[in-house]
Enzyme design. Structure first.
Site, mmCIF file in Angstrom:
data_model
loop_
_atom_site.group_PDB
_atom_site.id
_atom_site.type_symbol
_atom_site.label_atom_id
_atom_site.label_comp_id
_atom_site.label_asym_id
_atom_site.label_seq_id
_atom_site.Cartn_x
_atom_site.Cartn_y
_atom_site.Cartn_z
ATOM 1 N N ALA A 63 0.860 -1.175 0.000
ATOM 2 C CA ALA A 63 0.000 0.000 0.000
ATOM 3 C C ALA A 63 0.906 1.238 0.000
ATOM 4 O O ALA A 63 2.074 1.145 0.349
ATOM 5 C CB ALA A 63 -0.867 -0.015 1.251
ATOM 6 N N GLY A 102 0.343 -5.065 0.571
ATOM 7 C CA GLY A 102 -0.769 -4.988 -0.369
ATOM 8 C C GLY A 102 -0.396 -5.570 -1.730
ATOM 9 O O GLY A 102 -1.270 -6.061 -2.460
ATOM 10 N N GLU A 105 -0.914 -9.123 -1.475
ATOM 11 C CA GLU A 105 -2.367 -9.337 -1.345
ATOM 12 C C GLU A 105 -3.054 -9.247 -2.708
ATOM 13 O O GLU A 105 -3.993 -9.990 -2.991
ATOM 14 C CB GLU A 105 -2.954 -8.321 -0.351
ATOM 15 C CG GLU A 105 -2.497 -8.626 1.077
ATOM 16 C CD GLU A 105 -2.967 -7.587 2.082
ATOM 17 O OE1 GLU A 105 -2.635 -6.398 1.882
ATOM 18 O OE2 GLU A 105 -3.657 -7.946 3.039
ATOM 19 N N GLU A 125 3.731 -5.974 7.000
ATOM 20 C CA GLU A 125 2.952 -4.918 7.664
ATOM 21 C C GLU A 125 3.279 -4.783 9.142
ATOM 22 O O GLU A 125 3.281 -3.688 9.703
ATOM 23 C CB GLU A 125 1.452 -5.177 7.495
ATOM 24 C CG GLU A 125 0.898 -4.838 6.114
ATOM 25 C CD GLU A 125 1.000 -5.982 5.122
ATOM 26 O OE1 GLU A 125 1.788 -6.931 5.372
ATOM 27 O OE2 GLU A 125 0.315 -5.938 4.083
HETATM 28 N N1 3HC Z 1 4.632 3.474 0.257
HETATM 29 C C1 3HC Z 1 5.154 4.673 -0.013
HETATM 30 N N2 3HC Z 1 6.461 4.868 -0.314
HETATM 31 C C2 3HC Z 1 7.260 3.783 -0.296
HETATM 32 C C3 3HC Z 1 6.789 2.509 0.000
HETATM 33 C C4 3HC Z 1 5.395 2.358 0.284
HETATM 34 N N3 3HC Z 1 4.876 1.172 0.561
HETATM 35 N N4 3HC Z 1 7.817 1.640 -0.055
HETATM 36 C C5 3HC Z 1 8.899 2.356 -0.395
HETATM 37 N N5 3HC Z 1 8.570 3.655 -0.539
HETATM 38 C C6 3HC Z 1 9.447 4.761 -0.941
HETATM 39 C C7 3HC Z 1 10.527 5.013 0.084
HETATM 40 O O1 3HC Z 1 10.092 5.896 1.081
HETATM 41 C C8 3HC Z 1 11.613 5.604 -0.772
HETATM 42 O O2 3HC Z 1 11.284 6.933 -1.009
HETATM 43 P P1 3HC Z 1 12.432 8.044 -1.171
HETATM 44 O O3 3HC Z 1 13.272 7.602 -2.335
HETATM 45 O O4 3HC Z 1 11.678 9.299 -1.384
HETATM 46 O O5 3HC Z 1 13.195 8.008 0.125
HETATM 47 C C9 3HC Z 1 11.479 4.845 -2.091
HETATM 48 O O6 3HC Z 1 10.157 4.316 -2.089
HETATM 49 C C10 3HC Z 1 12.451 3.705 -2.246
HETATM 50 O O7 3HC Z 1 12.415 2.892 -1.080
HETATM 51 P P2 3HC Z 1 13.732 2.295 -0.423
HETATM 52 O O8 3HC Z 1 14.760 3.355 -0.295
HETATM 53 O O9 3HC Z 1 13.305 1.564 0.796
HETATM 54 O O10 3HC Z 1 14.196 1.296 -1.561
HETATM 55 P P3 3HC Z 1 14.835 -0.143 -1.459
HETATM 56 O O11 3HC Z 1 15.062 -0.583 -2.841
HETATM 57 O O12 3HC Z 1 15.952 -0.136 -0.485
HETATM 58 O O13 3HC Z 1 13.679 -1.066 -0.829
HETATM 59 C C11 3HC Z 1 11.485 -1.962 -0.574
HETATM 60 C C12 3HC Z 1 12.502 -1.312 -1.518
HETATM 61 C C13 3HC Z 1 11.985 -3.352 -0.160
HETATM 62 C C14 3HC Z 1 10.190 -2.112 -1.327
HETATM 63 C C15 3HC Z 1 11.316 -1.088 0.686
HETATM 64 O O14 3HC Z 1 11.060 0.229 0.298
HETATM 65 C C16 3HC Z 1 10.200 -1.511 1.598
HETATM 66 O O15 3HC Z 1 10.382 -2.413 2.407
HETATM 67 N N6 3HC Z 1 9.042 -0.834 1.483
HETATM 68 C C17 3HC Z 1 7.937 -1.045 2.372
HETATM 69 C C18 3HC Z 1 7.225 -2.324 2.066
HETATM 70 C C19 3HC Z 1 6.041 -2.486 2.968
HETATM 71 O O16 3HC Z 1 6.125 -2.347 4.162
HETATM 72 N N7 3HC Z 1 4.886 -2.805 2.380
HETATM 73 C C20 3HC Z 1 3.699 -2.926 3.142
HETATM 74 C C21 3HC Z 1 3.018 -1.619 3.227
HETATM 75 S S1 3HC Z 1 1.605 -1.646 4.263
HETATM 76 C C22 3HC Z 1 0.430 -2.421 3.349
HETATM 77 O O17 3HC Z 1 0.686 -2.840 2.263
HETATM 78 C C23 3HC Z 1 -0.916 -2.517 3.968
HETATM 79 C C24 3HC Z 1 -1.788 -3.433 3.214
HETATM 80 O O18 3HC Z 1 -1.852 -4.672 3.880
HETATM 81 C C25 3HC Z 1 -3.196 -2.893 3.078
#
Ligand code: 3HC
Ligand code: NAI
Length: 698
Positions: A63, A102, A105, A125
């Site tokens: 998400a 997400g 999902e 998450e």
């Molecule tokens: N939403 C918004 N921005 C995000 C994001 C997300 N889910 N994931 C990454 N970004 C942004 C980062 O803030 C960063 O922004 P910036 O360049 O402005 O600083 C950019 O994307 C790149 O991210 P990273 O520097 O972390 O890049 P990496 O290549 O090192 O890692 C990644 C990539 C493994 C995808 C890592 O970013 C990550 O772990 N992201 C979060 C994943 C996550 O937690 N997903 C679950 C979200 S909650 C959800 O999905 C709820 C659902 O169940 C409804």
């Protein structure tokens, strides 16, 4: 059809491609784009199968976290997924990179999944203080069984494509996502395979329905280290609902849990920490486009406690190391400790059985500083004395290759002064790792007066490469972390003089969520170090001195502020310590009083925040969130409290400033007077976060 989602038809196969850099997060535009494209593909009579894939570096990584806490924009993810799952035409998710949260999902709502070999699939998450909110807790257990599902959902770590194939999460490993997905979709159409809807398939739940211990044992093991956190337990409950309830009811339960966590304080703090960590890697005041120097080999001076741990961090990331000592004996000892450490990890199953040999082979242990010549980065981890550091950096000038970055791991010393002992101060900076360096994630990158921008960028990028969290700080005594910690140390000692006991102080600090209190930490580090240093400087600390004079040096002598059973690290309160404190106070003519837990907490935390305000005002840290990163990853600050500066905002800066002023007066301690920046923010009714917002706007 949409800026970020495109639909193409290749004869009877529709290909829906998400293209929303950097990580294809499910923003409102992406959700709407997927919805519209899938709907068009369903409505297109020519289409018999659909592929959902992504452009760029990854499949949907989750998400869009930036949207959380804001008014929801339609379509909701649940609506998109319900359209997909109920599609009369098979949908294949073609995954590469990281299908997370997400993103996974979405894939679980497809009828089939394929992935490239290096893909990772997970529901992280929980690391953001959440649980999967779009069916993940209900569909994943149906896809892989509750035992693995709970591991992935409550633990939050992703699995690789091979494991996903074995578990039945994906159907096939493919070469390219788009081409592989399309070929697979053609097969599904040609073979008229059924629409596999996970919602309708309870077969993998049967074992846990019959014997719930499969599930409860896995949960117990995973939540052992979740003290204070809400999300792992709520996530486990949601998976439990998949076992106990029909699909739709389970979804409802999941949704309730998700919304509760999303609106709660813990997830807010954890989402903040996620962005703080990424923000910290952005260096202020460095020209745009400054490139990192190439680092192919690293030399580390000193194979002691820190040098060894730092060397392991590099070889764990596959970067070869030259480890340099002053003599064969010291080298042998250092190499031996690393070898044992790796073997213990392998024995626990933490790394493959052949990893210790492979990793040790990447370390070239040698005697003599003249061996630094082929290193692109040199990290000095020798004794903490300015004279020794200067001598070492003087020699580096002679032996290090031109352009090599020269870093010191000093905890306190002035990097500007160290830099002056070379003719290349532009290459000198601090890389302050934390003990144990192969475990702790923080690396304070200390920018000295003359450090060149590209040297700084090199240090930050190599730190990230070895899975550390870098935070750029300026030169001052103790940099950010230890400088703030010193304020807490000062107060913890004073509290003993006023009537508190070590175990009372430590209990307050650990209840707050820190892994250890200041006295247990002192016992672990060894009390003799500070005692010797005080003696050298002619300083007294009556209670700590009395302990050392009684031979109580901490864990290493089985006695310190606590006592320790032989071979045990668990700190036991010791009546002898209480007696020793009483005697010392009597000798000094000091009266004890009852010190409340509230006072302890305020005097442990607020002086650190006050110091943080000074650090910000001096520009030693560029952003409040950088200070938080230091505390989260270097000192075990509980992630659900976001970091000291974030937490201070939640407490209220006016309250903190007023209480500091009160203690300054009550305890006759001018060092507790609110810092000018704290006072100013408090008077203006502002927060530390307002500073970060202002500097972004500038
Ligand atoms: N939403 C918004 N921005 C995000 C994001 C997300 N889910 N994931 C990454 N970004 C942004 C980062 O803030 C960063 O922004 P910036 O360049 O402005 O600083 C950019 O994307 C790149 O991210 P990273 O520097 O972390 O890049 P990496 O290549 O090192 O890692 C990644 C990539 C493994 C995808 C890592 O970013 C990550 O772990 N992201 C979060 C994943 C996550 O937690 N997903 C679950 C979200 S909650 C959800 O999905 C709820 C659902 O169940 C409804
Ligand atoms: P240590 O005493 O365990 O190891 C120092 C090693 O350096 C010894 O093995 C010594 O033989 C070697 N050495 C001395 N002079 C040398 C030289 N000229 N060339 C090569 N090797 C040399 O010390 P420790 O704890 O590893 O500390 C090293 C540095 O790291 C210090 O500056 C310290 O302040 C800093 N540091 C220590 C932390 C800790 O918790 N121990 C945490 C963060 C930083």
């Amino acid at each position: 059809m949409s800026e970020v989602v495109k639909l193409e038809r290749h004869d009877n196969i529709a290909v829906v491609t998400v293209n929303s850099p950097p990580v294809n997060a499910l923003s409102a535009a992406v959700r709407a784009g997927i919805f519209d494209c899938i709907k068009s593909a369903i409505d297109d009579a020519q289409v018999q199968g659909i592929v959902l894939t992504c452009a760029g570096r990854t499949f949907i990584a989750g998400a869009d976290i930036t949207e959380f806490g804001k008014p929801p924009k339609p379509p909701g993810l649940a609506d998109v997924l319900s359209l997909m799952e109920s599609s009369p035409k098979p949908i294949v998710a073609a995954i590469h990179g990281t299908a997370l949260g997400g993103g996974l999902e979405v894939a679980l709502a497809c009828h089939y999944r394929v992935a490239t070999k290096d893909a990772k699939l997970g529901l992280p998450e929980v690391k953001l203080g959440l649980l999967p909110g779009a069916g993940g807790t209900q569909r994943l257990p149906r896809a892989v069984g509750p035992e693995l599902a709970v591991k992935m959902i409550v633990g939050g770590d992703p699995i690789g494509a091979d494991a996903a194939l074995k578990a039945g999460l994906i159907e096939e490993i493919v070469e390219g996502p788009a081409s592989g997905g399309e070929a697979f979709a053609r097969k599904v159409v040609a073979e008229k395979r059924p629409l596999r809807k996970l919602r309708d398939d309870d077969s993998k739940l049967a074992a846990a329905k019959a014997d719930r211990s499969i599930f409860t044992n896995a949960v117990a093991a995973l939540t052992k280290k979740s003290r204070g956190l809400e999300a792992p337990f709520a996530a486990a409950d949601a998976v439990g609902a998949a076992i106990d309830l029909p699909f739709e009811e389970g979804l409802k339960k999941e949704r309730e849990g998700f919304l509760k966590l999303m609106n709660g304080d813990q997830s807010k703090a954890q989402r903040y920490a996620f962005f703080a960590e990424r923000e910290a890697a952005k260096i202020s005041g460095v020209p745009d486009g400054t490139k990192s120097r190439n680092v192919a080999r690293v030399a580390i001076l000193g194979a002691g406690t820190m040098g060894g741990g730092i060397a392991m961090s590099f070889v764990n990331a596959g970067i070869p190391v030259t480890l340099i000592e002053t003599g064969e004996e010291q080298l042998k000892r250092g190499m031996g400790i690393m070898q044992k450490n790796y073997e213990a990890t392998a024995a626990r199953g933490g790394i493959p059985a052949d990893a210790p040999a492979k990793r040790m082979a990447l370390i070239n242990g040698v005697v003599g500083i003249e061996n630094v010549g082929d290193a692109d980065l040199v990290i000095e981890a020798v004794f903490e004395t300015m004279a020794v550091k200067k001598e070492v950096f003087g020699k580096l000038d002679q032996y290090a290759k031109p352009g090599a970055v020269l870093a010191s791991n000093t905890s306190y010393l002035n990097i500007d002064e160290i830099a002056q002992s070379t003719k290349r101060p532009q290459d000198v900076l601090g890389m302050h790792f934390f003990s144990p360096a192969n475990v702790m994630k923080l690396c304070e990158i200390v920018r000295a007066d003359k450090t060149a921008p590209d040297a700084l960028v090199t240090a930050v990028s190599i730190a990230r490469k070895i899975a550390k969290v870098p935070a750029v700080v300026g030169v001052c005594d103790g940099f950010v972390g230890n400088r703030m910690l010193a304020q807490r140390g000062k107060q913890s000692e004073k509290l003993l003089f006023e009537g508190a006991l070590p175990q009372q102080v430590d209990a307050v600090v650990t209840k707050f969520g820190m892994p250890m209190g200041p006295f247990a930490m002192g016992d672990l580090a060894g009390l003799d170090i500070g005692w010797r240093s005080r003696k050298d400087r002619g300083i007294k600390s009556e209670i700590a001195d009395a302990l050392c004079e009684a031979g109580r040096f901490g864990q290493k002598t089985g006695k310190g502020y606590y006592k320790y059973e032989p071979g045990s690290r668990s700190a036991l309160p010791d009546p002898e310590v209480e007696k020793l404190i009483d005697e010392t106070l009597a000798r000094l003519g000091r009266k004890k009083r009852v010190v409340s837990d509230d006072e302890i907490l305020e005097r442990m935390m607020y002086p650190m925040i006050n110091e943080g305000a000074k650090i910000l005002a001096e520009g030693i840290a560029a952003r409040p969130s950088d200070i938080d990163v230091v505390w989260l990853y270097g000192y075990g600050w509980p992630i659900y409290r976001g970091g000291p500066m974030f937490w201070a905002d939640t407490v209220g800066l006016k309250h903190i400033a007023d209480r500091l002023a009160f203690y300054a007066k009550e305890t006759n301690d001018p060092s507790l007077e609110p810092a000018p920046l704290l006072r100013k923010l408090a008077d203006e009714g502002k927060t530390f976060a307002s500073l970060a917002a202002a500097s972004k706007a500038a």
